[in-house]
Design an enzyme around this catalytic site. Structure first.
Site, PDB file in Angstrom:
ATOM      1  N   VAL A  94       0.888  -1.150   0.043  1.00 35.41           N
ATOM      2  CA  VAL A  94      -0.032   0.144   0.041  1.00 35.41           C
ATOM      3  C   VAL A  94       0.999   1.294  -0.110  1.00 35.41           C
ATOM      4  O   VAL A  94       1.716   1.277   0.817  1.00 35.41           O
ATOM      5  CB  VAL A  94      -1.175   0.098   1.227  1.00 35.41           C
ATOM      6  N   ARG A 101      -6.292   2.962   6.022  1.00 33.21           N
ATOM      7  CA  ARG A 101      -7.755   3.218   5.599  1.00 33.21           C
ATOM      8  C   ARG A 101      -8.403   2.300   4.923  1.00 33.21           C
ATOM      9  O   ARG A 101      -9.566   2.554   4.344  1.00 33.21           O
ATOM     10  CB  ARG A 101      -7.592   4.481   4.378  1.00 33.21           C
ATOM     11  N   GLY A 102      -7.880   1.088   5.217  1.00 31.70           N
ATOM     12  CA  GLY A 102      -8.687  -0.225   4.981  1.00 31.70           C
ATOM     13  C   GLY A 102      -8.452  -0.767   3.602  1.00 31.70           C
ATOM     14  O   GLY A 102      -9.038  -1.452   3.024  1.00 31.70           O
ATOM     15  N   GLU A 129       5.713  -8.572   8.280  1.00 28.11           N
ATOM     16  CA  GLU A 129       5.411  -8.224   9.599  1.00 28.11           C
ATOM     17  C   GLU A 129       4.474  -9.551  10.127  1.00 28.11           C
ATOM     18  O   GLU A 129       3.274  -9.139   9.706  1.00 28.11           O
ATOM     19  CB  GLU A 129       5.259  -7.014  10.096  1.00 28.11           C
ATOM     20  N   TYR A 133      -1.219 -10.147   9.066  1.00 30.56           N
ATOM     21  CA  TYR A 133      -2.341 -11.164   8.423  1.00 30.56           C
ATOM     22  C   TYR A 133      -3.054 -12.066   9.480  1.00 30.56           C
ATOM     23  O   TYR A 133      -3.997 -12.563   8.989  1.00 30.56           O
ATOM     24  CB  TYR A 133      -1.294 -12.030   7.211  1.00 30.56           C
ATOM     25  N   PHE A 420       8.411 -16.327  -1.673  1.00 30.83           N
ATOM     26  CA  PHE A 420       7.524 -15.693  -2.801  1.00 30.83           C
ATOM     27  C   PHE A 420       7.105 -14.271  -2.179  1.00 30.83           C
ATOM     28  O   PHE A 420       6.919 -14.190  -0.863  1.00 30.83           O
ATOM     29  CB  PHE A 420       6.627 -16.471  -3.363  1.00 30.83           C
TER      30      PHE A 420
HETATM   31  C1  COA Z   1       0.931  -3.552   5.861  1.00 31.79           C
HETATM   32  C2  COA Z   1       0.289  -2.786   4.816  1.00 31.79           C
HETATM   33  C3  COA Z   1      -0.062  -3.602   3.672  1.00 31.79           C
HETATM   34  C4  COA Z   1      -1.137  -2.589   5.436  1.00 31.79           C
HETATM   35  O1  COA Z   1      -2.098  -1.815   4.513  1.00 31.79           O
HETATM   36  P1  COA Z   1      -3.156  -0.915   4.902  1.00 31.79           P
HETATM   37  O2  COA Z   1      -3.973  -0.636   3.821  1.00 31.79           O
HETATM   38  O3  COA Z   1      -2.495   0.198   5.898  1.00 31.79           O
HETATM   39  O4  COA Z   1      -4.017  -1.732   6.104  1.00 31.79           O
HETATM   40  P2  COA Z   1      -5.695  -1.639   6.356  1.00 31.79           P
HETATM   41  O5  COA Z   1      -5.757  -0.186   6.848  1.00 31.79           O
HETATM   42  O6  COA Z   1      -6.555  -2.275   5.620  1.00 31.79           O
HETATM   43  O7  COA Z   1      -5.542  -2.369   7.637  1.00 31.79           O
HETATM   44  C5  COA Z   1      -6.300  -3.696   8.173  1.00 31.79           C
HETATM   45  C6  COA Z   1      -6.064  -3.942   9.550  1.00 31.79           C
HETATM   46  O8  COA Z   1      -4.416  -4.596   9.496  1.00 31.79           O
HETATM   47  C7  COA Z   1      -3.964  -3.770  10.445  1.00 31.79           C
HETATM   48  N1  COA Z   1      -2.703  -3.456  10.008  1.00 31.79           N
HETATM   49  C8  COA Z   1      -2.061  -2.859   9.058  1.00 31.79           C
HETATM   50  N2  COA Z   1      -0.978  -3.092   9.085  1.00 31.79           N
HETATM   51  C9  COA Z   1      -0.444  -3.583  10.187  1.00 31.79           C
HETATM   52  C10 COA Z   1       0.765  -3.901  10.580  1.00 31.79           C
HETATM   53  N3  COA Z   1       1.989  -3.713  10.024  1.00 31.79           N
HETATM   54  N4  COA Z   1       0.955  -4.810  11.839  1.00 31.79           N
HETATM   55  C11 COA Z   1      -0.275  -4.902  12.452  1.00 31.79           C
HETATM   56  N5  COA Z   1      -1.244  -4.875  11.978  1.00 31.79           N
HETATM   57  C12 COA Z   1      -1.448  -4.024  10.837  1.00 31.79           C
HETATM   58  C13 COA Z   1      -4.967  -2.376  10.763  1.00 31.79           C
HETATM   59  O9  COA Z   1      -4.609  -1.948  11.977  1.00 31.79           O
HETATM   60  C14 COA Z   1      -6.024  -2.911  10.507  1.00 31.79           C
HETATM   61  O10 COA Z   1      -6.494  -3.440  11.733  1.00 31.79           O
HETATM   62  P3  COA Z   1      -8.229  -3.083  12.200  1.00 31.79           P
HETATM   63  O11 COA Z   1      -8.974  -3.548  10.928  1.00 31.79           O
HETATM   64  O12 COA Z   1      -8.306  -4.355  13.151  1.00 31.79           O
HETATM   65  O13 COA Z   1      -8.323  -1.989  12.379  1.00 31.79           O
HETATM   66  C15 COA Z   1       0.809  -1.447   4.364  1.00 31.79           C
HETATM   67  O14 COA Z   1       0.949  -0.898   5.409  1.00 31.79           O
HETATM   68  C16 COA Z   1       2.305  -1.671   3.440  1.00 31.79           C
HETATM   69  O15 COA Z   1       2.058  -1.740   2.371  1.00 31.79           O
HETATM   70  N6  COA Z   1       3.196  -1.709   4.345  1.00 31.79           N
HETATM   71  C17 COA Z   1       4.573  -1.948   3.850  1.00 31.79           C
HETATM   72  C18 COA Z   1       4.839  -3.212   2.937  1.00 31.79           C
HETATM   73  C19 COA Z   1       4.208  -4.521   3.414  1.00 31.79           C
HETATM   74  O16 COA Z   1       4.783  -4.634   4.640  1.00 31.79           O
HETATM   75  N7  COA Z   1       3.792  -5.396   2.823  1.00 31.79           N
HETATM   76  C20 COA Z   1       3.098  -6.564   3.249  1.00 31.79           C
HETATM   77  C21 COA Z   1       3.788  -7.594   2.634  1.00 31.79           C
HETATM   78  S1  COA Z   1       3.794  -9.240   3.336  1.00 31.79           S
END
Ligand code: COA
Length: 420
Positions: A94, A101-102, A129, A133, A420
């Protein structure tokens, strides 16, 4: 499907690869050389690519990408030797200007629905992290060990190992891709995929200047028993010196071996290159022969890691898709906040190594188990009993956790030997 206001979910075609790489860089905070961006984009499975696009000017430039993800079509090896169609979730990112923002939640819901529509009963992933998930029902299904192995470690003998031939070559997707694919198709360890889609193969063989990080070109090692490939490894050496001495490091990001003899032969070569002082081994299974053959494992700094996280998308077909170590007859109440078809009472009748799973509405449940815990236990690495002791599974009928736990155990530790 709920998408946050001002955004829309779209397919992500190859024509938008520059934008895709841009979001990926925003998500993972890295730079790739301009010459390398095309090769990186070829590692993205566009046939399943999805994105979140800005739909409202209050969110940014309308039509630009805010988030991306895709998946690989895997066949996951499961206990008992069968395979289950699986979506390997990947490239989740993201843009940092749109986080929390969901958008991830919207993409995961989309991923589950599309995977189920394709008949994929499981989703697996590597987590950047671990907490992320678990919110969506992924359980820690496999773990691995990483080691920093000293040069020329003492390895216990394995009859026939020294007779195996080893070929070292510069990695070539054309020559070695088919070798790797043929090996994986026969690889029996649960947790791995028997099918390697093209973009994943591109990723494994990615050898751009950015990927090299100052190291040598990617290399490929093959261990042969006659004509048969019994082990392989992708590796890269990086020469380094301190004021007086060479201090090079060998990195082995992916490998596989069919037997202890092949394992010993492979690692005796990978840990004994001139000018190298250490070999970094990734994705070592918890019960891998390598761990047992090392005379002084502690000295190789073993480090326990989460390997893959697993999400059950279809309770009935996943439980019926694997083999079992013991008979049992239990009714489990499964909770699942995202996929209602999974939730409810299921009778799990296991006989002769096979399960028959039927809805059991109105039948008293012996166990109460969340979809995350069922996913964690699915490949046999984590026991239902251990989860019960940890208060994550509730036992209503004494002995039910032991009975199902024994049936779901795997005599081979699961691991995914490919990142992956
Ligand atoms: C991690 C990432 C994908 C989260 O995306 P996002 O759009 O901010 O997540 P959302 O707003 O949909 O959050 C969904 C839920 O996950 C939780 N969440 C999001 N990122 C999290 C994190 N790093 N650690 C713990 N919880 C997390 C949110 O708090 C939210 O919880 P809730 O629904 O209970 O309030 C984004 O921050 C990102 O791209 N990070 C860097 C790259 C990365 O880590 N990608 C994942 C690769 S495996």
């Amino acid at each position: 499907m709920t998408v946050p206001t001002g955004y829309r979910l779209i397919d992500l075609p190859r024509e938008r690869k520059e934008e895709m790489v841009e979001v990926d860089q925003w998500a993972f905070a890295f730079a790739t050389r301009p010459d390398d961006a095309d090769a990186l984009a070829e590692c993205f499975p566009f046939d399943r690519g999805r994105a979140v696009e800005i739909a409202d000017a209050s969110r940014g430039a309308v039509g630009s990408l805010a988030a991306i993800h895709s998946s690989f079509g895997f066949q996951l090896r499961v206990p008992g030797g069968g395979v289950v169609p699986t979506a390997g979730l990947t490239w989740v990112g993201v843009h940092q200007g749109h986080r929390r923002r969901g958008l991830l939640r919207a993409m995961i819901t989309d991923h589950f629905a599309r995977a189920r529509a394709r008949g994929e009963a499981l989703s697996t992933l590597y987590a950047a992290e671990p907490p992320i998930y678990q919110k969506f029902g992924y359980g820690l299904a496999t773990q691995d060990v990483r080691m920093k192995i000293d040069r020329k470690p003492d390895l216990r003998e394995v009859p026939g190992s020294d007779d195996l031939a080893v070929a070292l070559d510069t990695a070539s997707i054309d020559r070695h891709g088919p070798v790797l694919r043929a090996f994986q198709a026969d690889f029996t360890r649960p947790g791995s995929t028997t099918v390697i889609p093209d973009p994943l193969l591109n990723n494994l063989f990615l050898d751009t200047e950015s990927a090299r990080e100052g190291g040598e070109p990617l290399r490929f090692a093959t261990v042969l028993d006659g004509d048969r490939v019994v082990a392989w490894a992708l590796f890269r050496r990086k020469g380094e010196w301190n004021e007086w001495d060479p201090r090079g490091v060998v990195n082995v990001p992916a490998w596989g071996a069919h037997s202890a003899a092949a394992t010993r032969r492979l690692w005796s070569v990978l840990t004994d290159f001139d000018l190298m002082i250490s070999t970094h081994a990734w994705l070592v299974a918890l019960d891998d022969p390598l761990r047992h053959l090392l005379l002084h494992e502690r000295g190789q700094k073993p480090d326990l890691r989460d390997n893959t996280w697993l999400r059950i998308l279809d309770v009935k077909s996943t439980l019926e898709g694997r083999g079992y170590e013991a008979d049992c007859d239990v009714t489990v109440e499964v909770t699942d906040a995202i996929i209602p078809e999974n939730a409810g009472n299921w009778r799990v009748l296991i006989s002769g190594g096979e399960a028959t799973v039927t809805p059991a509405e109105g039948v008293k449940a012996d166990l109460l188990i969340g979809i995350q815990e069922l996913g964690a236990a699915y490949l046999g690495d984590t026991s239902i009993e251990a989860l019960t002791r940890a208060t994550l599974v509730t036992e209503h009928t004494p002995g039910a956790a032991h009975s199902l736990g024994r049936a779901m155990a795997s005599s081979i530790s699961p691991v995914c030997n490919i990142g992956f």
